[in-house]
Design a protein around this motif. Structure first.
Motif, PDB file in Angstrom:
ATOM      1  N   TRP A 235       0.768  -1.240  -0.074  1.00 41.50           N
ATOM      2  CA  TRP A 235      -0.097   0.005  -0.004  1.00 41.50           C
ATOM      3  C   TRP A 235       0.888   1.313   0.098  1.00 41.50           C
ATOM      4  CZ3 TRP A 235      -4.413   1.613  -1.346  1.00 41.50           C
ATOM      5  CH2 TRP A 235      -4.919   2.794  -1.234  1.00 41.50           C
ATOM      6  N   HIS A 236       2.034   1.180   0.466  1.00 41.93           N
ATOM      7  CA  HIS A 236       2.834   2.551   0.583  1.00 41.93           C
ATOM      8  C   HIS A 236       3.841   2.682  -0.670  1.00 41.93           C
ATOM      9  CE1 HIS A 236       1.563   2.295   4.887  1.00 41.93           C
ATOM     10  NE2 HIS A 236       1.768   3.533   5.121  1.00 41.93           N
ATOM     11  N   GLU A 237       3.474   1.636  -1.436  1.00 43.02           N
ATOM     12  CA  GLU A 237       4.315   1.978  -2.819  1.00 43.02           C
ATOM     13  C   GLU A 237       3.299   2.742  -3.912  1.00 43.02           C
ATOM     14  OE1 GLU A 237       5.282  -1.717  -4.297  1.00 43.02           O
ATOM     15  OE2 GLU A 237       6.734  -2.383  -2.632  1.00 43.02           O
ATOM     16  N   PRO A 238       3.711   4.104  -4.179  1.00 42.57           N
ATOM     17  CA  PRO A 238       3.002   5.033  -5.072  1.00 42.57           C
ATOM     18  C   PRO A 238       2.722   4.228  -6.428  1.00 42.57           C
ATOM     19  CG  PRO A 238       4.589   6.287  -4.008  1.00 42.57           C
ATOM     20  CD  PRO A 238       5.082   4.846  -3.602  1.00 42.57           C
ATOM     21  N   ALA A 239       3.591   3.699  -6.845  1.00 45.85           N
ATOM     22  CA  ALA A 239       3.688   3.194  -8.440  1.00 45.85           C
ATOM     23  C   ALA A 239       2.493   1.864  -8.127  1.00 45.85           C
ATOM     24  CB  ALA A 239       4.956   2.555  -8.958  1.00 45.85           C
ATOM     25  N   ALA A 240       2.750   1.070  -7.305  1.00 46.32           N
ATOM     26  CA  ALA A 240       1.813  -0.138  -6.999  1.00 46.32           C
ATOM     27  C   ALA A 240       0.480   0.218  -6.781  1.00 46.32           C
ATOM     28  CB  ALA A 240       2.096  -0.995  -5.725  1.00 46.32           C
ATOM     29  N   ARG A 241       0.072   1.631  -6.097  1.00 43.82           N
ATOM     30  CA  ARG A 241      -1.134   2.094  -5.718  1.00 43.82           C
ATOM     31  C   ARG A 241      -1.725   2.651  -7.167  1.00 43.82           C
ATOM     32  NH1 ARG A 241       1.035   4.840  -1.412  1.00 43.82           N
ATOM     33  NH2 ARG A 241       0.422   6.835  -2.429  1.00 43.82           N
ATOM     34  N   ARG A 242      -0.957   3.236  -7.775  1.00 46.40           N
ATOM     35  CA  ARG A 242      -1.590   3.729  -9.025  1.00 46.40           C
ATOM     36  C   ARG A 242      -1.799   2.663 -10.092  1.00 46.40           C
ATOM     37  NH1 ARG A 242       2.775   7.804  -8.407  1.00 46.40           N
ATOM     38  NH2 ARG A 242       4.099   6.546  -9.558  1.00 46.40           N
ATOM     39  N   PHE A 243      -1.190   1.572 -10.301  1.00 45.74           N
ATOM     40  CA  PHE A 243      -1.316   0.569 -11.082  1.00 45.74           C
ATOM     41  C   PHE A 243      -2.578  -0.299 -10.526  1.00 45.74           C
ATOM     42  CE2 PHE A 243      -0.739  -3.798 -12.553  1.00 45.74           C
ATOM     43  CZ  PHE A 243      -0.368  -3.597 -13.915  1.00 45.74           C
ATOM     44  N   THR A 244      -2.786  -0.517  -9.224  1.00 37.70           N
ATOM     45  CA  THR A 244      -3.967  -0.711  -8.689  1.00 37.70           C
ATOM     46  C   THR A 244      -5.210  -0.195  -9.211  1.00 37.70           C
ATOM     47  OG1 THR A 244      -2.836  -1.619  -6.705  1.00 37.70           O
ATOM     48  CG2 THR A 244      -5.018  -1.916  -6.388  1.00 37.70           C
ATOM     49  N   ILE A 245      -5.174   1.133  -8.910  1.00 36.82           N
ATOM     50  CA  ILE A 245      -6.297   1.991  -9.508  1.00 36.82           C
ATOM     51  C   ILE A 245      -6.633   1.793 -11.146  1.00 36.82           C
ATOM     52  CG2 ILE A 245      -7.323   4.353  -9.873  1.00 36.82           C
ATOM     53  CD1 ILE A 245      -5.608   5.068  -7.234  1.00 36.82           C
ATOM     54  N   PHE A 246      -5.635   1.657 -11.829  1.00 35.01           N
ATOM     55  CA  PHE A 246      -5.873   1.556 -13.117  1.00 35.01           C
ATOM     56  C   PHE A 246      -6.405   0.110 -13.437  1.00 35.01           C
ATOM     57  CE2 PHE A 246      -3.843  -1.032 -16.647  1.00 35.01           C
ATOM     58  CZ  PHE A 246      -4.368  -0.395 -17.454  1.00 35.01           C
ATOM     59  N   ILE A 247      -5.973  -0.956 -12.717  1.00 34.04           N
ATOM     60  CA  ILE A 247      -6.475  -2.112 -12.882  1.00 34.04           C
ATOM     61  C   ILE A 247      -7.829  -2.251 -12.398  1.00 34.04           C
ATOM     62  CG2 ILE A 247      -6.562  -4.610 -11.809  1.00 34.04           C
ATOM     63  CD1 ILE A 247      -4.450  -4.312 -13.908  1.00 34.04           C
ATOM     64  N   PHE A 248      -8.034  -1.513 -11.514  1.00 34.76           N
ATOM     65  CA  PHE A 248      -9.806  -1.442 -10.852  1.00 34.76           C
ATOM     66  C   PHE A 248     -10.672  -0.806 -11.957  1.00 34.76           C
ATOM     67  CE2 PHE A 248     -13.044   0.551  -8.355  1.00 34.76           C
ATOM     68  CZ  PHE A 248     -13.771  -0.619  -7.941  1.00 34.76           C
ATOM     69  N   VAL A 249     -10.451   0.314 -12.349  1.00 30.92           N
ATOM     70  CA  VAL A 249     -11.096   1.029 -13.466  1.00 30.92           C
ATOM     71  C   VAL A 249     -11.158   0.140 -14.769  1.00 30.92           C
ATOM     72  CG1 VAL A 249     -11.638   2.900 -14.829  1.00 30.92           C
ATOM     73  CG2 VAL A 249     -10.686   3.340 -12.515  1.00 30.92           C
ATOM     74  N   SER A 250     -10.042  -0.297 -15.441  1.00 30.24           N
ATOM     75  CA  SER A 250      -9.987  -0.843 -16.626  1.00 30.24           C
ATOM     76  C   SER A 250     -10.719  -2.117 -16.424  1.00 30.24           C
ATOM     77  CB  SER A 250      -8.771  -1.303 -16.891  1.00 30.24           C
ATOM     78  OG  SER A 250      -8.139  -2.079 -16.088  1.00 30.24           O
ATOM     79  N   MET A 251     -10.634  -3.117 -15.277  1.00 32.81           N
ATOM     80  CA  MET A 251     -11.467  -4.163 -15.233  1.00 32.81           C
ATOM     81  C   MET A 251     -13.047  -4.047 -14.961  1.00 32.81           C
ATOM     82  SD  MET A 251      -9.415  -6.660 -15.859  1.00 32.81           S
ATOM     83  CE  MET A 251      -7.654  -6.786 -16.093  1.00 32.81           C
ATOM     84  N   ILE A 252     -13.284  -2.638 -14.278  1.00 30.01           N
ATOM     85  CA  ILE A 252     -14.915  -2.670 -14.397  1.00 30.01           C
ATOM     86  C   ILE A 252     -15.290  -2.606 -15.795  1.00 30.01           C
ATOM     87  CG2 ILE A 252     -16.448  -0.633 -13.972  1.00 30.01           C
ATOM     88  CD1 ILE A 252     -15.269  -0.358 -11.286  1.00 30.01           C
ATOM     89  N   ALA A 253     -14.409  -1.887 -16.745  1.00 27.48           N
ATOM     90  CA  ALA A 253     -14.989  -1.595 -18.167  1.00 27.48           C
ATOM     91  C   ALA A 253     -14.942  -2.878 -18.845  1.00 27.48           C
ATOM     92  CB  ALA A 253     -14.074  -0.674 -18.796  1.00 27.48           C
ATOM     93  N   PHE A 254     -13.781  -3.765 -18.416  1.00 25.17           N
ATOM     94  CA  PHE A 254     -13.851  -5.027 -19.330  1.00 25.17           C
ATOM     95  C   PHE A 254     -14.864  -5.977 -19.115  1.00 25.17           C
ATOM     96  CE2 PHE A 254     -12.005  -9.349 -19.712  1.00 25.17           C
ATOM     97  CZ  PHE A 254     -11.125  -9.268 -20.677  1.00 25.17           C
ATOM     98  N   SER A 255     -15.604  -5.963 -17.689  1.00 23.34           N
ATOM     99  CA  SER A 255     -16.397  -6.962 -17.313  1.00 23.34           C
ATOM    100  C   SER A 255     -17.850  -6.406 -17.538  1.00 23.34           C
ATOM    101  CB  SER A 255     -16.263  -7.176 -15.846  1.00 23.34           C
ATOM    102  OG  SER A 255     -16.313  -5.991 -14.998  1.00 23.34           O
ATOM    103  N   MET A 256     -18.097  -5.064 -17.870  1.00 25.92           N
ATOM    104  CA  MET A 256     -19.535  -4.803 -17.889  1.00 25.92           C
ATOM    105  C   MET A 256     -20.311  -5.559 -18.818  1.00 25.92           C
ATOM    106  SD  MET A 256     -19.692  -0.681 -17.255  1.00 25.92           S
ATOM    107  CE  MET A 256     -21.457  -0.517 -17.454  1.00 25.92           C
ATOM    108  N   GLN A 257     -19.908  -5.759 -19.981  1.00 31.02           N
ATOM    109  CA  GLN A 257     -20.584  -6.811 -20.912  1.00 31.02           C
ATOM    110  C   GLN A 257     -20.539  -8.095 -20.634  1.00 31.02           C
ATOM    111  OE1 GLN A 257     -17.497  -5.841 -21.863  1.00 31.02           O
ATOM    112  NE2 GLN A 257     -16.557  -7.719 -22.716  1.00 31.02           N
ATOM    113  N   ASP A 258     -19.873  -8.579 -19.893  1.00 34.04           N
ATOM    114  CA  ASP A 258     -19.891 -10.077 -19.709  1.00 34.04           C
ATOM    115  C   ASP A 258     -21.117 -10.731 -19.589  1.00 34.04           C
ATOM    116  OD1 ASP A 258     -17.349 -10.044 -19.725  1.00 34.04           O
ATOM    117  OD2 ASP A 258     -16.386 -10.683 -17.813  1.00 34.04           O
ATOM    118  N   LEU A 259     -22.110 -10.182 -18.618  1.00 30.56           N
ATOM    119  CA  LEU A 259     -23.311 -10.918 -18.035  1.00 30.56           C
ATOM    120  C   LEU A 259     -24.427 -10.311 -18.994  1.00 30.56           C
ATOM    121  CD1 LEU A 259     -23.027 -10.830 -14.223  1.00 30.56           C
ATOM    122  CD2 LEU A 259     -22.362 -12.517 -15.854  1.00 30.56           C
TER     123      LEU A 259
END
Length: 453
Positions: A235-259
């Motif tokens: 959690w205290h690694e800024p680059a890891a936090r930024r990457f986690t946020i990117f993964i979160f938003v992109s995967m929401i977009a990625f999964s919206m059409q799945d169902l």
């Protein structure tokens, strides 16, 4: 990225996995993908179209299986400390297969007894989430800790390509075998799929772990830190936090059409269950091709500069947004719109984005100061699981609400596809910083271009 990923004095103590071993892990990923496909595509379609249930019901069940995967960091940490990832992999896939069979039986029961069927479905999707979390996290951690740094991105591409290939093959096969559709035939096909995938996993992992190298923090003799300390470090690694946020938003977009993709094909284009399942296979086929293209082209770019994969991540997000915009047009036009081609192009953009992001994730997995690969992959897996659950539920609930308010199926799907396209564009903006050269060097004590080699 953070800590050095390649150091001749401490990182490498054996040759590590060769390509055959990497392919064997890919077979595990293919097994996981095939079993999850049954619950998220086939059973989802049956509940919405054949049983006439609200799309929010299967979406809620799928979201629940993602919620269960919040335990990924714990399972990853346990495999770090237990020094036996194989048993976690086999056990996880076995639990996943059992959950898939129970989910099939629950779907059949829903047709006559909703409350008992739904209760059984909740239990089934709990097992599915636990199986995916325990087995999938341990497989990726084994890959990250057993593959030399210069092979990590390529190895990630190979295994995820194989996972998508497993989804495609199972979708096409299951779609063909359940025709003419009946609940009895569905149960027989699901049972065969479960048995085949568990057997494949056992064979693929037989004596595999002893071939692993010792790279990253796996090469250190010190014990893995306790769970709370490991989470704090990440959690205290800024680059890891930024990457986690990117993964979160992109995967929401990625999964919206799945169902909603298969219900969309049934409600707007009138496709039968087998046809809509095969349409899902076309989407996964596009993802597969996008991953192959990026695995080849991305390696060349990333070998010349540390942020070489950024253009692939951003390009994949933008291409996905454009394809979703076209699906919005398909929703209001209906046949004879080239739906199969449109879905394939969507998959292509999804695959380009996904494999580039996975390459970055694999590089980060072994970059911790003290944390091991299992818990780090678990943290990103949990973030991805939350996003997938929210994305799938948002898409399904959004369609239900829009159909009720707008009174038109096509307009309802167009609205949801438009929102998903906007989410992909936001992910593209976030990717510029999350996968840029500055982000990749943040907090790094030593900078190595082998991260994306």
């Amino acid at each position: 990225m953070h800590a050095p990923l390649a150091s001749s004095s401490t990182e490498v103590s054996s040759a590590g996995f060769g390509w055959i071993a990497i392919i064997r892990i890919g077979l595990v990923q293919a097994s996981v993908g095939a079993l999850v496909m049954l619950a998220t595509t086939v059973l989802n379609r049956v509940m919405v179209v054949e049983l006439g249930l609200l799309a929010a019901i299967p979406a809620g069940l799928v979201a629940w299986h993602y919620a269960v995967q919040l335990g990924r960091p714990l399972w990853g940490h346990a495999s770090d400390k237990g020094k036996n990832r194989t048993r976690w992999i086999i056990g996880g896939v076995a639990v996943l297969a059992a959950g898939g069979l129970l989910a099939t039986q629950a779907t059949i029961l829903l047709a006559t007894s909703f409350v008992p069927g739904f209760a059984l479905a909740v239990l089934a999707y709990t097992l599915i989430g636990a199986g995916v979390g325990a087995g999938g996290t341990s497989a990726l951690a084994l890959l990250a800790s057993g593959v030399a740094p210069q092979r990590r991105a390529a190895a990630a591409a190979v295994t995820w390509i194989m996972m998508v290939a497993g989804i495609v093959a199972s979708a096409i096969t299951v779609g063909a075998l359940i025709e003419p559709f009946s609940f009895e035939r569905l149960l027989v096909v699901a049972s065969g799929l479960a048995l085949a995938m568990v057997t494949l996993t056992v064979l693929a992992t037989f004596r595999l772990e002893r071939q692993a190298g010792r790279f990253g923090n796996a090469a250190k003799d010190s014990a893995a830190p306790d769970f709370r300390a490991a989470l704090s470090e990440i959690w205290h690694e800024p680059a890891a936090r930024r990457f986690t946020i990117f993964i979160f938003v992109s995967m929401i977009a990625f999964s919206m059409q799945d169902l909603i993709l298969e219900p969309f094909a049934g409600l707007v284009f009138g496709l039968a269950p087998g046809e809509s399942t095969q349409l899902g296979g076309q989407h996964q086929g596009g993802i597969l091709l996008g991953m192959i293209i990026t695995g080849i082209g991305g390696s060349a770019f990333s070998g010349r500069r540390p942020d070489g994969l950024r253009i692939w991540v951003v390009g994949g997000c933008v291409a996905s947004a454009l394809a979703l915009g076209a699906l919005g047009l398909a929703a209001i036009n209906g046949p004879p719109w080239p739906l199969g081609i449109n879905v394939f192009v969507l998959g292509l953009g999804n695959g380009v984005f996904a494999v580039a992001a996975i390459g970055a994730m694999m590089g980060l997995a072994g970059a911790g100061e003290n944390t091991r690969e299992g818990v780090r992959m678990g943290v990103w897996g949990a973030s991805q699981a939350i996003a997938f659950g929210l994305g799938g539920l948002t898409g399904a609930v959004g369609v239900d609400l829009a159909r009720k308010v707008l009174g038109d199926d096509g307009a309802a799907f167009q609205l949801v596809f438009g929102i998903e396209a906007a989410a992909f564009l936001l992910a593209a903006v976030l990717a510029v910083r999350a996968t840029g050269a500055a982000a990749l060097r943040a907090d790094a004590k030593t900078h190595s271009r082998e991260v994306f080699a």
